[in-house]
Design a protein around this motif. Structure first.
Motif, PDB file in Angstrom:
ATOM      1  N   LYS A   1      11.198  11.912 -34.802  1.00 27.57           N
ATOM      2  CA  LYS A   1      10.100  12.491 -35.581  1.00 27.57           C
ATOM      3  C   LYS A   1      10.145  14.013 -35.484  1.00 27.57           C
TER       4      LYS A   1
ATOM      5  N   THR B   1       9.773  11.641 -28.703  1.00 23.24           N
ATOM      6  CA  THR B   1       9.742  11.691 -30.177  1.00 23.24           C
ATOM      7  C   THR B   1      11.043  11.192 -30.811  1.00 23.24           C
ATOM      8  N   SER B   2      11.949  10.683 -29.987  1.00 26.11           N
ATOM      9  CA  SER B   2      13.232  10.185 -30.494  1.00 26.11           C
ATOM     10  C   SER B   2      13.520   8.829 -29.858  1.00 26.11           C
TER      11      SER B   2
HETATM   12  N1  UDP Z   1       7.283   8.903 -33.397  1.00 31.27           N
HETATM   13  C1  UDP Z   1       6.628   9.947 -32.793  1.00 31.27           C
HETATM   14  N2  UDP Z   1       5.268  10.047 -32.936  1.00 31.27           N
HETATM   15  C2  UDP Z   1       4.539   9.162 -33.662  1.00 31.27           C
HETATM   16  C3  UDP Z   1       5.214   8.098 -34.283  1.00 31.27           C
HETATM   17  C4  UDP Z   1       6.584   8.000 -34.140  1.00 31.27           C
HETATM   18  O1  UDP Z   1       7.248  10.788 -32.137  1.00 31.27           O
HETATM   19  O2  UDP Z   1       3.309   9.325 -33.764  1.00 31.27           O
HETATM   20  C5  UDP Z   1       8.745   8.776 -33.258  1.00 31.27           C
HETATM   21  C6  UDP Z   1       9.148   7.594 -32.392  1.00 31.27           C
HETATM   22  O3  UDP Z   1       9.337   8.001 -31.050  1.00 31.27           O
HETATM   23  C7  UDP Z   1      10.435   7.154 -33.016  1.00 31.27           C
HETATM   24  C8  UDP Z   1      10.317   7.560 -34.487  1.00 31.27           C
HETATM   25  O4  UDP Z   1       9.296   8.530 -34.537  1.00 31.27           O
HETATM   26  O5  UDP Z   1      11.522   7.868 -32.447  1.00 31.27           O
HETATM   27  C9  UDP Z   1      10.016   6.406 -35.410  1.00 31.27           C
HETATM   28  O6  UDP Z   1       8.875   5.729 -34.967  1.00 31.27           O
HETATM   29  P1  UDP Z   1       8.333   4.429 -35.718  1.00 31.27           P
HETATM   30  O7  UDP Z   1       7.888   4.790 -37.083  1.00 31.27           O
HETATM   31  O8  UDP Z   1       9.346   3.361 -35.611  1.00 31.27           O
HETATM   32  O9  UDP Z   1       6.990   4.092 -34.973  1.00 31.27           O
HETATM   33  P2  UDP Z   1       6.654   3.276 -33.647  1.00 31.27           P
HETATM   34  O10 UDP Z   1       7.455   2.026 -33.689  1.00 31.27           O
HETATM   35  O11 UDP Z   1       7.024   4.206 -32.537  1.00 31.27           O
HETATM   36  O12 UDP Z   1       5.184   3.067 -33.782  1.00 31.27           O
END
Ligand code: UDP
Length: 239
Positions: A177, A198-199
Motif C-alpha cells: 500500500k 504495509t507490504s
Molecule cells: N494495507 C495497508 N493498510 C490498509 C490496508 C492494506 O497497509 O489499511 C496493505 C496490506 O498490508 C497489504 C496490501 O495493502 O500489503 C493489500 O491489502 P489487502 O487489500 O489485501 O487488505 P487486507 O487483506 O490486509 O485487509
C-alpha cells in the motif's frame, strides 16, 4: 531539527511540527492494529525496524528518480520528512493474489499475475476505507485527473524497483500500500511508509510470511519475522 508540538497521532506513528513549516518529524511506534483498529497489539521493536526500512527503501526509490517525502533519519524511531497534504487514497499494487483480493474474487492466495494490478481505496476510517476507482476519486474531489495519472505511473514504477530489490533479498513482493501527498509546490510525492506493516513479503523459497499477516492472522513469530526481513534489507542496502 527540534521537535515542536505534536500535530497528529495515528495507529503506528506520531507526527510533530518543526521550526520549518515545510518539514515534519515522524515518530514510529511499536503499536499494531488490524481490521480497521478492531485488533490491537504491540510488536516489540517494530517502530525501529519500520522507520529504518522505510527510509532505506525511500532512499533507493529517490536514487531511481521517484520523488519522496524522505529528508533525513534523526534517530532509531524518528525521521525528518517534507510536509505534504495527503491525497486521501490508499493505493494498492499487487503482483500475487492475497488478502482482500483473494477473498473478494474467490481465488486462492499465491497466484502470480501476468501484469501487476492497482486499486484505490478512500482513506476514511468511518466508512471502512471503501474501494473506489479513479472517476469516483475525481467526483469526490480527492485528486485531479493529472494527479491520478501521476500516482498510477509512480506506483507501477515503484513496484518495478521494489520487486527487483525484494527479489535480491530472496523475497516475493506480493502486494503493498502506498500513500501520496502534495508538497509545498503542489507536486505529487510518495509519503507515509513502506514496511512489513504495509507490504506482503513472502520468503521466495518457502513462501513463509515475513510481514504483518503474522500479527493479523495470529501466526506467531511476529517479532522474528520483522527482524528477519530487516536483516535481509541490511544485507542488501545501506541503512
Ligand atoms: N494495507 C495497508 N493498510 C490498509 C490496508 C492494506 O497497509 O489499511 C496493505 C496490506 O498490508 C497489504 C496490501 O495493502 O500489503 C493489500 O491489502 P489487502 O487489500 O489485501 O487488505 P487486507 O487483506 O490486509 O485487509
Amino acid at each position: 531539527m527540534e521537535k515542536g508540538i505534536q500535530l497528529y497521532e495515528g495507529k503506528a506513528k506520531k507526527v510533530f511540527a518543526t521550526e520549518d513549516p515545510d518539514l515534519l518529524i515522524v515518530s514510529y511506534k511499536d503499536d499494531a492494529t488490524a481490521f480497521n483498529g478492531l485488533k490491537k497489539g504491540t510488536i516489540e521493536g517494530k517502530g525501529v525496524i519500520n522507520n529504518t526500512m522505510s527510509n532505506a527503501l525511500m532512499k533507493l526509490l529517490e536514487e531511481k528518480g521517484i520523488p519522496t517525502h524522505f529528508v533525513e533519519q534523526l534517530s532509531e524511531r524518528e525521521t525528518l520528512v517534507k510536509r505534504v497534504s495527503i491525497v486521501p487514497l490508499e493505493v494498492i499494487v499487487r503482483n500475487i493474489s492475497a488478502g482482500s483480493f483473494a477473498k473478494n474474487y474467490g481465488v486462492e492466495e499465491g497466484i502470480v499475475f501476468e501484469e501487476p494490478t492497482i486499486e484505490f481505496s478512500y482513506k476514511n476510517d468511518a466508512l471502512g476505507d471503501p474501494l473506489l476507482n479513479g472517476y469516483h476519486a475525481m467526483a469526490l474531489g480527492l485528486a485531479s485527473k493529472k494527479e491520478l495519472e501521476t500516482i498510477r505511473d509512480l506506483s507501477f514504477r515503484i513496484n518495478g524497483i521494489l520487486r527487483e530489490f525484494w527479489a535480491s533479498c530472496g523475497v516475493d513482493l506480493v502486494d503493498f500500500k502506498l500513500e501520496f501527498g502534495r508538497d509545498h509546490g503542489g507536486d505529487i510525492i510518495l509519503a507515509d511508509e513502506i514496511s512489513p506493516d504495509t507490504s506482503r513479503l513472502w520468503d521466495h523459497g518457502t513462501k513463509t510470511k515475513l510481514d504483518k499477516d503474522r500479527f493479523r492472522r495470529d501466526l506467531g513469530g511476529v517479532e522474528e519475522a520483522y527482524a528477519e526481513i530487516m536483516a535481509r534489507v541490511q544485507r542488501n542496502l545501506e541503512v
